[in-house]
Design an enzyme around this catalytic site. Structure first.
Site, mmCIF file in Angstrom:
data_model
loop_
_atom_site.group_PDB
_atom_site.id
_atom_site.type_symbol
_atom_site.label_atom_id
_atom_site.label_comp_id
_atom_site.label_asym_id
_atom_site.label_seq_id
_atom_site.Cartn_x
_atom_site.Cartn_y
_atom_site.Cartn_z
ATOM 1 N N LYS A 153 0.818 -1.164 0.004
ATOM 2 C CA LYS A 153 -0.106 0.081 -0.075
ATOM 3 C C LYS A 153 0.915 1.078 -0.132
ATOM 4 C CE LYS A 153 -4.172 0.820 2.461
ATOM 5 N NZ LYS A 153 -4.815 0.847 3.797
HETATM 6 C C1 E4P Z 1 -8.198 1.757 3.735
HETATM 7 O O1 E4P Z 1 -7.464 0.866 3.234
HETATM 8 C C2 E4P Z 1 -8.110 2.280 5.046
HETATM 9 O O2 E4P Z 1 -7.163 1.549 5.892
HETATM 10 C C3 E4P Z 1 -9.392 2.840 5.640
HETATM 11 O O3 E4P Z 1 -10.424 2.324 5.042
HETATM 12 C C4 E4P Z 1 -9.424 4.241 6.301
HETATM 13 O O4 E4P Z 1 -10.638 4.412 7.045
HETATM 14 P P1 E4P Z 1 -10.648 5.220 7.958
HETATM 15 O O5 E4P Z 1 -10.930 6.667 7.386
HETATM 16 O O6 E4P Z 1 -12.064 5.090 8.783
HETATM 17 O O7 E4P Z 1 -9.645 5.482 9.132
#
Ligand code: E4P
Length: 217
Positions: free
Chosen positions: A83
């Site tokens: 990522k």
């Molecule tokens: C996606 O890969 C992220 O880890 C996640 O969806 C972020 O979510 P949040 O905005 O609730 O922290």
């Protein structure tokens, strides 16, 4: 629509995986912090649980270091998706790792242009953050629809991974628009099974059953 679980909680992933609800997992540095676990150890444990993509996020901000971190994360297991943030360094990393055959999830996407440029860099997944756009009174779901239209116009292979999902309604809306994947916390996935009329109907059936005095077993 594929379901990814947005957590580094191994027990929660295992519970949903036993029900066939887990096509993949996404983690991020905040979720690793919440787990209290070592990133390499917990990510390996998650990768061993399932065959689908498991996103593990780099934390460097310059491309060279990001690429090195990405390579190290990719060594954990064949189902790792590295990522990277949607920055210029992240896009360079995306292109390098993708060319080497590693899955890349480009994260922190907040605009259609960002999604377009990530697809050009060969991203396997693009992660538009719905909830965080809604938080600032923008329309996260409109972004998913825009990206869907753009990717379909040009047959990009990059999968739309609807992220920052906060409610069961977000899951439904992402599915209606045609997101390829949605990643959500375990509680949101479980909440998809809930309906007040199911609870009410079940209570009535159980009360009537009690009155019959019968038993099935
Ligand atoms: C996606 O890969 C992220 O880890 C996640 O969806 C972020 O979510 P949040 O905005 O609730 O922290």
């Amino acid at each position: 629509m594929k379901f990814f679980v947005d957590t580094a909680d191994v027990d929660a992933i295992a519970e949903l995986n036993d029900l066939g609800m887990v096509d993949g997992v996404t983690t991020n540095p905040s979720l690793i912090l919440k787990s209290g676990r070592d990133i390499l150890e917990v990510t390996k444990e998650i990768c061993d649980l399932l065959q689908g993509p498991v996103s593990a996020e780099v934390v460097a901000t310059d491309a060279d270091e990001m690429i090195s971190e990405g390579r190290k994360l990719a060594e954990i297991a064949p189902n790792i998706a590295v990522k990277v943030p949607l920055t210029w360094a992240g896009l360079k990393t995306c292109k390098t790792l993708t060319d080497a055959g590693t899955m890349v999830n480009v994260t922190l996407c907040f605009s259609a242009n960002q999604a377009l440029i990530a697809a050009k860099a060969g991203a396997t997944f693009i992660s538009p953050f719905i909830g965080r756009l809604d938080d600032i009174n923008l329309d996260g779901m409109e972004l998913i629809a825009d990206i869907r239209a753009i990717y379909d116009n040009y047959d990009f292979n990059t999968q739309i991974l609807a992220a920052s999902i906060r409610s069961a309604n977000h899951m439904k809306d992402a599915a209606l628009i045609g997101a390829d994947v949605a990643t959500a916390p375990p509680a949101v996935i479980k909440a998809m099974a809930n309906h007040v009329l199911t609870d009410k109907g079940l209570a009535q059936f159980l009360s009537d059953w009690e009155k019959t005095g019968q038993k099935i077993l």
